[in-house]
Write an enzyme that holds these catalytic residues in place. Structure first.
Site, PDB file in Angstrom:
ATOM      1  N   TYR A 114      81.159  66.624  64.821  1.00 18.85           N
ATOM      2  CA  TYR A 114      82.248  65.836  64.234  1.00 18.85           C
ATOM      3  C   TYR A 114      83.424  65.774  65.210  1.00 18.85           C
ATOM      4  CZ  TYR A 114      86.520  64.826  61.720  1.00 18.85           C
ATOM      5  OH  TYR A 114      87.742  64.295  61.373  1.00 18.85           O
ATOM      6  N   LYS A 166      85.045  62.532  67.488  1.00 15.80           N
ATOM      7  CA  LYS A 166      86.438  62.041  67.473  1.00 15.80           C
ATOM      8  C   LYS A 166      86.983  61.972  68.903  1.00 15.80           C
ATOM      9  CE  LYS A 166      87.118  61.089  63.285  1.00 15.80           C
ATOM     10  NZ  LYS A 166      87.520  59.756  62.846  1.00 15.80           N
ATOM     11  N   SER A 217      91.938  63.312  65.016  1.00 16.76           N
ATOM     12  CA  SER A 217      92.084  64.621  64.369  1.00 16.76           C
ATOM     13  C   SER A 217      92.588  65.644  65.372  1.00 16.76           C
ATOM     14  CB  SER A 217      90.708  65.059  63.846  1.00 16.76           C
ATOM     15  OG  SER A 217      90.719  66.415  63.486  1.00 16.76           O
ATOM     16  N   VAL A 249      87.885  83.428  50.988  1.00 22.02           N
ATOM     17  CA  VAL A 249      88.880  83.449  52.070  1.00 22.02           C
ATOM     18  C   VAL A 249      88.124  83.820  53.343  1.00 22.02           C
ATOM     19  CG1 VAL A 249      90.984  84.520  52.940  1.00 22.02           C
ATOM     20  CG2 VAL A 249      90.707  84.126  50.475  1.00 22.02           C
ATOM     21  N   PHE A 250      88.015  82.858  54.255  1.00 17.50           N
ATOM     22  CA  PHE A 250      87.185  83.061  55.447  1.00 17.50           C
ATOM     23  C   PHE A 250      87.981  83.758  56.549  1.00 17.50           C
ATOM     24  CE2 PHE A 250      84.941  79.033  53.901  1.00 17.50           C
ATOM     25  CZ  PHE A 250      83.922  79.741  53.287  1.00 17.50           C
ATOM     26  N   ASP A 259      79.435  47.619  56.473  1.00 13.96           N
ATOM     27  CA  ASP A 259      79.403  48.730  57.426  1.00 13.96           C
ATOM     28  C   ASP A 259      80.120  48.361  58.716  1.00 13.96           C
ATOM     29  OD1 ASP A 259      78.322  50.713  59.384  1.00 13.96           O
ATOM     30  OD2 ASP A 259      77.203  51.311  57.599  1.00 13.96           O
ATOM     31  N   GLY A 308      83.188  78.812  64.091  1.00 11.03           N
ATOM     32  CA  GLY A 308      83.859  77.611  64.612  1.00 11.03           C
ATOM     33  C   GLY A 308      85.330  77.535  64.249  1.00 11.03           C
TER      34      GLY A 308
HETATM   35  P1  NAD Z   1      86.862  59.688  53.386  1.00 13.99           P
HETATM   36  O1  NAD Z   1      85.435  60.061  53.508  1.00 13.99           O
HETATM   37  O2  NAD Z   1      87.537  59.861  52.066  1.00 13.99           O
HETATM   38  O3  NAD Z   1      87.082  58.175  53.848  1.00 13.99           O
HETATM   39  C1  NAD Z   1      86.305  57.575  54.851  1.00 13.99           C
HETATM   40  C2  NAD Z   1      85.836  56.235  54.304  1.00 13.99           C
HETATM   41  O4  NAD Z   1      85.018  55.595  55.307  1.00 13.99           O
HETATM   42  C3  NAD Z   1      84.969  56.379  53.056  1.00 13.99           C
HETATM   43  O5  NAD Z   1      85.453  55.528  52.042  1.00 13.99           O
HETATM   44  C4  NAD Z   1      83.572  55.964  53.517  1.00 13.99           C
HETATM   45  O6  NAD Z   1      82.834  55.354  52.475  1.00 13.99           O
HETATM   46  C5  NAD Z   1      83.903  55.020  54.656  1.00 13.99           C
HETATM   47  N1  NAD Z   1      82.841  54.900  55.665  1.00 13.99           N
HETATM   48  C6  NAD Z   1      82.141  55.894  56.273  1.00 13.99           C
HETATM   49  N2  NAD Z   1      81.265  55.381  57.137  1.00 13.99           N
HETATM   50  C7  NAD Z   1      81.441  54.038  57.111  1.00 13.99           C
HETATM   51  C8  NAD Z   1      80.822  52.949  57.790  1.00 13.99           C
HETATM   52  N3  NAD Z   1      79.846  53.160  58.694  1.00 13.99           N
HETATM   53  N4  NAD Z   1      81.227  51.693  57.521  1.00 13.99           N
HETATM   54  C9  NAD Z   1      82.209  51.461  56.599  1.00 13.99           C
HETATM   55  N5  NAD Z   1      82.814  52.456  55.913  1.00 13.99           N
HETATM   56  C10 NAD Z   1      82.427  53.725  56.172  1.00 13.99           C
HETATM   57  O7  NAD Z   1      87.654  60.491  54.526  1.00 13.99           O
HETATM   58  P2  NAD Z   1      89.213  60.598  54.788  1.00 13.99           P
HETATM   59  O8  NAD Z   1      89.622  61.988  54.547  1.00 13.99           O
HETATM   60  O9  NAD Z   1      89.913  59.499  54.108  1.00 13.99           O
HETATM   61  O10 NAD Z   1      89.230  60.367  56.361  1.00 13.99           O
HETATM   62  C11 NAD Z   1      89.550  59.121  56.942  1.00 13.99           C
HETATM   63  C12 NAD Z   1      89.459  59.259  58.451  1.00 13.99           C
HETATM   64  O11 NAD Z   1      90.352  60.261  58.896  1.00 13.99           O
HETATM   65  C13 NAD Z   1      88.068  59.663  58.949  1.00 13.99           C
HETATM   66  O12 NAD Z   1      87.797  58.952  60.138  1.00 13.99           O
HETATM   67  C14 NAD Z   1      88.227  61.143  59.251  1.00 13.99           C
HETATM   68  O13 NAD Z   1      87.360  61.579  60.253  1.00 13.99           O
HETATM   69  C15 NAD Z   1      89.680  61.206  59.702  1.00 13.99           C
HETATM   70  N6  NAD Z   1      90.277  62.530  59.500  1.00 13.99           N
HETATM   71  C16 NAD Z   1      90.288  63.084  58.261  1.00 13.99           C
HETATM   72  C17 NAD Z   1      90.846  64.341  58.075  1.00 13.99           C
HETATM   73  C18 NAD Z   1      90.868  64.992  56.710  1.00 13.99           C
HETATM   74  O14 NAD Z   1      91.086  66.183  56.630  1.00 13.99           O
HETATM   75  N7  NAD Z   1      90.673  64.265  55.621  1.00 13.99           N
HETATM   76  C19 NAD Z   1      91.393  65.041  59.162  1.00 13.99           C
HETATM   77  C20 NAD Z   1      91.377  64.430  60.417  1.00 13.99           C
HETATM   78  C21 NAD Z   1      90.825  63.168  60.579  1.00 13.99           C
HETATM   79  C1  UD1 Z   2      88.304  71.458  59.206  1.00 15.64           C
HETATM   80  C2  UD1 Z   2      87.444  71.161  60.406  1.00 15.64           C
HETATM   81  C3  UD1 Z   2      88.124  70.102  61.245  1.00 15.64           C
HETATM   82  C4  UD1 Z   2      88.410  68.865  60.407  1.00 15.64           C
HETATM   83  C5  UD1 Z   2      89.231  69.263  59.181  1.00 15.64           C
HETATM   84  C6  UD1 Z   2      89.433  68.094  58.253  1.00 15.64           C
HETATM   85  C7  UD1 Z   2      86.194  73.210  60.902  1.00 15.64           C
HETATM   86  C8  UD1 Z   2      85.977  74.303  61.895  1.00 15.64           C
HETATM   87  N1  UD1 Z   2      87.215  72.369  61.190  1.00 15.64           N
HETATM   88  O1  UD1 Z   2      89.567  71.929  59.671  1.00 15.64           O
HETATM   89  O2  UD1 Z   2      87.282  69.737  62.325  1.00 15.64           O
HETATM   90  O3  UD1 Z   2      89.143  67.909  61.162  1.00 15.64           O
HETATM   91  O4  UD1 Z   2      88.530  70.290  58.461  1.00 15.64           O
HETATM   92  O5  UD1 Z   2      88.231  67.678  57.693  1.00 15.64           O
HETATM   93  O6  UD1 Z   2      85.492  73.114  59.918  1.00 15.64           O
HETATM   94  N2  UD1 Z   2      89.296  78.205  54.366  1.00 15.64           N
HETATM   95  C9  UD1 Z   2      89.016  79.249  53.499  1.00 15.64           C
HETATM   96  N3  UD1 Z   2      88.190  78.999  52.443  1.00 15.64           N
HETATM   97  C10 UD1 Z   2      87.611  77.780  52.224  1.00 15.64           C
HETATM   98  C11 UD1 Z   2      87.920  76.725  53.117  1.00 15.64           C
HETATM   99  C12 UD1 Z   2      88.759  76.978  54.185  1.00 15.64           C
HETATM  100  O7  UD1 Z   2      89.495  80.353  53.681  1.00 15.64           O
HETATM  101  O8  UD1 Z   2      86.861  77.628  51.253  1.00 15.64           O
HETATM  102  C13 UD1 Z   2      90.246  78.449  55.468  1.00 15.64           C
HETATM  103  C14 UD1 Z   2      89.691  78.162  56.847  1.00 15.64           C
HETATM  104  O9  UD1 Z   2      89.084  79.298  57.372  1.00 15.64           O
HETATM  105  C15 UD1 Z   2      90.971  77.724  57.591  1.00 15.64           C
HETATM  106  C16 UD1 Z   2      91.811  77.056  56.509  1.00 15.64           C
HETATM  107  O10 UD1 Z   2      91.319  77.542  55.267  1.00 15.64           O
HETATM  108  O11 UD1 Z   2      91.662  78.852  58.050  1.00 15.64           O
HETATM  109  C17 UD1 Z   2      91.721  75.539  56.517  1.00 15.64           C
HETATM  110  O12 UD1 Z   2      90.339  75.162  56.478  1.00 15.64           O
HETATM  111  P1  UD1 Z   2      89.877  73.645  56.268  1.00 15.64           P
HETATM  112  O13 UD1 Z   2      90.599  73.067  55.106  1.00 15.64           O
HETATM  113  O14 UD1 Z   2      88.386  73.638  56.235  1.00 15.64           O
HETATM  114  O15 UD1 Z   2      90.402  72.883  57.550  1.00 15.64           O
HETATM  115  P2  UD1 Z   2      90.192  73.224  59.116  1.00 15.64           P
HETATM  116  O16 UD1 Z   2      89.246  74.331  59.336  1.00 15.64           O
HETATM  117  O17 UD1 Z   2      91.535  73.345  59.735  1.00 15.64           O
END
Ligand code: NAD
Ligand code: UD1
Length: 340
Positions: free
Chosen positions: A148, A152, A123, A216-217, A57, A293
């Site tokens: 969340y 960040k 993010s 579709v939201f 961790d 949101g």
């Molecule tokens: P993910 O959940 O697939 O990967 C995160 C990894 O971190 C996982 O393998 C999890 O097991 C590990 N983890 C969580 N808590 C931990 C801890 N306390 N100690 C050690 N390991 C831990 O998510 P991802 O999509 O790969 O995202 C990676 C990073 O990017 C995250 O910080 C996320 O917030 C950020 N991020 C992701 C997105 C997205 O849409 N995927 C968008 C913006 C930012």
């Molecule tokens: C979301 C999070 C953001 C996070 C990102 C990656 C919110 C408000 N924001 O971004 O903080 O960094 O995920 O994890 O949740 N949509 C649909 N149907 C669905 C899912 C999504 O219509 O089932 C639409 C949403 O309204 C949006 C778009 O698709 O317009 C993208 O959504 P999503 O993939 O959840 O990403 P974000 O909302 O941009």
């Protein structure tokens, strides 16, 4: 050696692959709370190389100290974190503990070990509801609507203060827009364990028959078709950017913010239509009210990353969707095989 926290997860695993393909040694620290060891096997089968893996961790100072002592780590890519927005509303303390507390503990351990190069997975959520599009790095950070997003922003602020207080640091804050897609081999991608919140994983489950329809939201946003617009970026492009960021940080100290997006926004309906075109599958839709949101529009100005890193995302939306679908099909096939 590069320490990649969260390196067994969706983005981290692609980053580790990218590092290894450029001859870097990677050490993964992951507690596997949202991933599994199978991603290590998948990385090995794609690259022929196996990263060093430690299950642990990022909040555990003892584990971190041992890693910095035992391995010759010269930089850290910090992807470990929790990322589900809805869950963060229900369990805010867990989110702040992991995303903020975990980052603080990591930075303390780095400092004491004399490691000052850090790339952080941030993010676009830190911009909140930005009035001006495209969003560039000079846009003020906003007030994210959920724990969340707040976590960040707080982690970014911790790192900014840290750099201001000690000139030895080189920190890159990578503000990802909407990462989607999968490795082109079809062997590595996002594998949500719970009901997906994000658009693409949900769409893939509908397309593969696991769910009846895509919700579709919101259809009344001020966009060309009334649905929300986002900047979707291929996870492999994103991974390539981490390497470029690392190279830049090795040459320049201070804190650097880079938007990681394509600069192109697509609506929900644009994505669905492109998916249907590329993959030849009709996606049943159900039109729903806006998701609380959500913002109407969000896309990057990626010019700073292009100028300073020589990085730009070049994989198209069609490519992202085709790669994601290939991964989904391999998953569904594996599942069928296990069940059968
Ligand atoms: P993910 O959940 O697939 O990967 C995160 C990894 O971190 C996982 O393998 C999890 O097991 C590990 N983890 C969580 N808590 C931990 C801890 N306390 N100690 C050690 N390991 C831990 O998510 P991802 O999509 O790969 O995202 C990676 C990073 O990017 C995250 O910080 C996320 O917030 C950020 N991020 C992701 C997105 C997205 O849409 N995927 C968008 C913006 C930012
Ligand atoms: C979301 C999070 C953001 C996070 C990102 C990656 C919110 C408000 N924001 O971004 O903080 O960094 O995920 O994890 O949740 N949509 C649909 N149907 C669905 C899912 C999504 O219509 O089932 C639409 C949403 O309204 C949006 C778009 O698709 O317009 C993208 O959504 P999503 O993939 O959840 O990403 P974000 O909302 O941009």
């Amino acid at each position: 050696m590069i320490l990649v926290t969260g390196g067994a997860g969706y983005i981290g695993a692609h980053v580790v692959l990218e590092l290894m393909s450029h001859g870097e040694d990677a050490l993964i620290l992951d507690n596997l709370c949202n991933s599994s060891r199978s991603s290590l096997e998948r990385m090995a089968s794609i690259s022929g190389r196996r990263p060093v893996f430690v299950q642990g961790d990022v909040r555990n100072r003892g584990v971190l100290d041992t890693l910095f002592h035992e391995y010759s780590i010269n930089a850290v890519i910090h992807c470990a974190g929790l990322k589900a927005v809805g869950e963060s509303v229900r369990e805010p303390l867990r989110y702040y503990d992991t995303n903020v507390g975990g980052s603080v503990t990591l930075c303390q351990a780095m400092k004491d070990a004399g490691v000052f190069t850090l790339v952080f997975s941030s993010s676009a959520t830190v911009y909140g509801d930005c009035a001006r599009m495209p969003i560039n790095e000079t846009c003020a950070t906003g007030n994210p609507s959920n724990p969340y997003g707040q976590s960040k922003l707080m982690a970014e602020n911790v790192m900014k203060s840290m750099v201001a207080s000690d000139p030895r640091w080189s920190v890159g804050l990578l503000r990802y827009f909407n990462p989607i897609g999968a490795h082109e081999s079809g062997k590595l991608g996002e594998a949500p364990t719970l009901t997906p919140n994000n658009l693409l994983p949900y769409l893939l489950q509908v397309a593969s028959g696991q769910r009846p329809a895509l919700h579709v939201f919101g259809t009344d946003y001020e966009t060309h078709d009334g649905t929300g617009i986002r900047d979707y970026v291929h996870v492999v492009d994103l991974a390539e950017g981490h390497l470029k960021a690392l190279q830049a940080l090795r040459a320049q100290r201070g804190v650097h913010i880079w938007n990681f997006g394509t600069g192109q926004g697509y609506s929900v309906i644009d994505v669905v239509k492109a998916f249907e075109r590329v993959c030849g599958i009709t996606v049943p839709l159900s039109y729903e009210p806006r998701r609380p949101g959500d913002i109407a529009r969000c896309w990057a100005d990626p010019g700073k990353a292009s100028l300073e890193l020589g990085w730009c995302a070049h994989r198209s939306l069609e490519r992202m969707l085709a790669d994601a679908w290939r991964w989904q099909c391999s998953q569904t096939h594996a599942f069928d095989t296990q069940v059968g």
